[in-house]
Design a protein around this motif. Structure first.
Motif, PDB file in Angstrom:
ATOM      1  N   MET A   1       0.785  -1.095   0.143  1.00 49.31           N
ATOM      2  CA  MET A   1       0.038   0.006   0.289  1.00 49.31           C
ATOM      3  C   MET A   1       0.777   1.369   0.017  1.00 49.31           C
ATOM      4  SD  MET A   1      -3.238   0.962   0.606  1.00 49.31           S
ATOM      5  CE  MET A   1      -4.023   2.460   0.841  1.00 49.31           C
ATOM      6  N   ARG A   2       0.424   2.391  -0.739  1.00 46.82           N
ATOM      7  CA  ARG A   2       1.197   3.559  -0.798  1.00 46.82           C
ATOM      8  C   ARG A   2       0.341   4.740  -0.271  1.00 46.82           C
ATOM      9  NH1 ARG A   2       4.851   5.623  -5.728  1.00 46.82           N
ATOM     10  NH2 ARG A   2       6.031   3.611  -5.232  1.00 46.82           N
ATOM     11  N   TYR A   3       1.229   5.338   0.711  1.00 48.77           N
ATOM     12  CA  TYR A   3       0.492   6.644   1.438  1.00 48.77           C
ATOM     13  C   TYR A   3       1.252   7.676   1.150  1.00 48.77           C
ATOM     14  CZ  TYR A   3      -1.323   2.745   4.490  1.00 48.77           C
ATOM     15  OH  TYR A   3      -1.946   1.607   4.876  1.00 48.77           O
ATOM     16  N   TYR A   4       0.607   9.075   1.128  1.00 48.32           N
ATOM     17  CA  TYR A   4       1.525  10.281   0.882  1.00 48.32           C
ATOM     18  C   TYR A   4       1.103  11.190   2.116  1.00 48.32           C
ATOM     19  CZ  TYR A   4       0.979   8.273  -3.768  1.00 48.32           C
ATOM     20  OH  TYR A   4       1.264   7.571  -4.851  1.00 48.32           O
ATOM     21  N   THR A   5       2.207  12.266   2.154  1.00 45.71           N
ATOM     22  CA  THR A   5       2.126  13.266   3.309  1.00 45.71           C
ATOM     23  C   THR A   5       1.634  14.653   2.599  1.00 45.71           C
ATOM     24  OG1 THR A   5       4.565  14.022   3.010  1.00 45.71           O
ATOM     25  CG2 THR A   5       3.929  12.148   4.558  1.00 45.71           C
ATOM     26  N   LYS A   6       1.360  15.289   3.376  1.00 42.21           N
ATOM     27  CA  LYS A   6       1.064  16.741   2.741  1.00 42.21           C
ATOM     28  C   LYS A   6       2.632  17.591   2.349  1.00 42.21           C
ATOM     29  CE  LYS A   6      -3.295  17.726   4.859  1.00 42.21           C
ATOM     30  NZ  LYS A   6      -4.230  18.637   5.536  1.00 42.21           N
ATOM     31  N   ASP A   7       3.675  16.892   2.843  1.00 38.94           N
ATOM     32  CA  ASP A   7       4.888  17.565   2.571  1.00 38.94           C
ATOM     33  C   ASP A   7       5.581  16.958   1.439  1.00 38.94           C
ATOM     34  OD1 ASP A   7       5.286  19.235   4.839  1.00 38.94           O
ATOM     35  OD2 ASP A   7       5.670  17.585   5.788  1.00 38.94           O
ATOM     36  N   ALA A 103       2.815   0.710  13.185  1.00 35.01           N
ATOM     37  CA  ALA A 103       2.052   0.687  11.954  1.00 35.01           C
ATOM     38  C   ALA A 103       0.851   1.877  12.037  1.00 35.01           C
ATOM     39  CB  ALA A 103       1.672  -0.446  11.491  1.00 35.01           C
ATOM     40  N   ALA A 104       0.538   2.081  13.350  1.00 34.28           N
ATOM     41  CA  ALA A 104      -0.417   3.099  13.575  1.00 34.28           C
ATOM     42  C   ALA A 104      -0.063   4.429  13.021  1.00 34.28           C
ATOM     43  CB  ALA A 104      -0.732   3.184  15.085  1.00 34.28           C
ATOM     44  N   GLU A 105       0.887   4.892  12.840  1.00 36.50           N
ATOM     45  CA  GLU A 105       1.106   6.180  12.382  1.00 36.50           C
ATOM     46  C   GLU A 105       0.789   6.240  10.809  1.00 36.50           C
ATOM     47  OE1 GLU A 105       5.286   7.270  14.777  1.00 36.50           O
ATOM     48  OE2 GLU A 105       5.474   6.329  12.757  1.00 36.50           O
ATOM     49  N   LEU A 106       0.558   5.093  10.262  1.00 36.10           N
ATOM     50  CA  LEU A 106       0.176   5.384   8.913  1.00 36.10           C
ATOM     51  C   LEU A 106      -1.182   5.838   8.550  1.00 36.10           C
ATOM     52  CD1 LEU A 106       1.441   1.954   7.579  1.00 36.10           C
ATOM     53  CD2 LEU A 106       2.426   3.936   6.819  1.00 36.10           C
ATOM     54  N   GLU A 107      -2.026   5.795   9.665  1.00 39.35           N
ATOM     55  CA  GLU A 107      -3.443   6.352   9.780  1.00 39.35           C
ATOM     56  C   GLU A 107      -3.555   7.681   9.602  1.00 39.35           C
ATOM     57  OE1 GLU A 107      -5.149   4.691  13.388  1.00 39.35           O
ATOM     58  OE2 GLU A 107      -4.579   2.562  12.856  1.00 39.35           O
ATOM     59  N   GLY A 108      -2.453   8.525   9.811  1.00 43.29           N
ATOM     60  CA  GLY A 108      -2.591   9.905   9.569  1.00 43.29           C
ATOM     61  C   GLY A 108      -2.123  10.222   8.060  1.00 43.29           C
ATOM     62  N   LEU A 109      -1.790   9.432   7.329  1.00 43.19           N
ATOM     63  CA  LEU A 109      -1.352   9.580   5.958  1.00 43.19           C
ATOM     64  C   LEU A 109      -2.685   9.547   5.097  1.00 43.19           C
ATOM     65  CD1 LEU A 109       2.104   7.698   6.102  1.00 43.19           C
ATOM     66  CD2 LEU A 109       1.685   9.939   6.610  1.00 43.19           C
ATOM     67  N   MET A 110      -2.322  10.167   3.575  1.00 42.12           N
ATOM     68  CA  MET A 110      -3.353   9.996   2.886  1.00 42.12           C
ATOM     69  C   MET A 110      -3.275   8.953   1.791  1.00 42.12           C
ATOM     70  SD  MET A 110      -3.276  14.191   1.544  1.00 42.12           S
ATOM     71  CE  MET A 110      -1.666  14.435   1.871  1.00 42.12           C
ATOM     72  N   ASP A 111      -4.461   8.514   1.146  1.00 42.40           N
ATOM     73  CA  ASP A 111      -4.109   7.554   0.109  1.00 42.40           C
ATOM     74  C   ASP A 111      -3.946   8.476  -1.088  1.00 42.40           C
ATOM     75  OD1 ASP A 111      -6.663   8.414  -0.798  1.00 42.40           O
ATOM     76  OD2 ASP A 111      -7.574   6.698   0.078  1.00 42.40           O
ATOM     77  N   GLU A 112      -3.910   7.556  -2.327  1.00 42.81           N
ATOM     78  CA  GLU A 112      -3.583   8.299  -3.617  1.00 42.81           C
ATOM     79  C   GLU A 112      -4.772   9.116  -4.075  1.00 42.81           C
ATOM     80  OE1 GLU A 112      -1.836   7.324  -8.204  1.00 42.81           O
ATOM     81  OE2 GLU A 112      -2.781   5.657  -6.824  1.00 42.81           O
ATOM     82  N   ALA A 113      -6.021   8.769  -3.724  1.00 42.88           N
ATOM     83  CA  ALA A 113      -6.870   9.719  -4.202  1.00 42.88           C
ATOM     84  C   ALA A 113      -6.976  10.846  -3.334  1.00 42.88           C
ATOM     85  CB  ALA A 113      -8.458   8.900  -3.925  1.00 42.88           C
ATOM     86  N   ALA A 114      -6.666  10.796  -1.996  1.00 42.45           N
ATOM     87  CA  ALA A 114      -6.604  11.925  -0.876  1.00 42.45           C
ATOM     88  C   ALA A 114      -5.510  12.874  -1.292  1.00 42.45           C
ATOM     89  CB  ALA A 114      -6.665  11.517   0.468  1.00 42.45           C
TER      90      ALA A 114
END
Length: 122
Positions: A1-7, A103-114
């Protein structure tokens, strides 16, 4: 799974291992990348804190750790060819790999659509 940050970092997770890089949007904002400073293996990173530095013809910018963890590998190919950040930002131009602390820190990140929706507002 790939996640993204606002940075504008991406993180791809496989079990407890994650690969981190900058997004295509980020490399476009940076311009031609001429140097990268990567974290050393074994370095403890904290979510949201500086993990690496990327220098372009425009400026130097920090790359932040999307999650906390221990660096297991830096992408040595970037030392020889920093332009990989421009040509393959979400592929061969990755910055480092780490072992996740939580792994709980991943919950604050965005998915590709977001993330795409976020970039559209910039």
């Amino acid at each position: 799974m790939r996640y993204y940050t606002k940075d504008h970092e991406w993180i791809e997770v496989d079990g407890t291992t994650a690969t981190v890089g900058v997004t295509d949007y980020a490399q476009g904002q940076l311009g031609d990348v001429v140097f990268v400073e990567l974290p050393e293996s074994g370095r403890q990173l904290e979510a949201g804190k500086e993990a690496a530095v990327v220098e372009s013809v425009k400026a130097a910018s920090e790359v932040y750790a999307p999650v906390s963890g221990t660096v297991t590998e830096a992408n040595g190919a970037l030392t020889d060819d920093p332009s990989l950040v421009n040509s393959a930002p979400e592929g061969d131009g990755w910055f480092f790999r780490l072992t996740l602390s939580s792994a709980a820190e991943l919950e604050g990140l965005m998915d590709e659509a977001a993330y795409k929706a976020f970039v559209a507002t910039l």
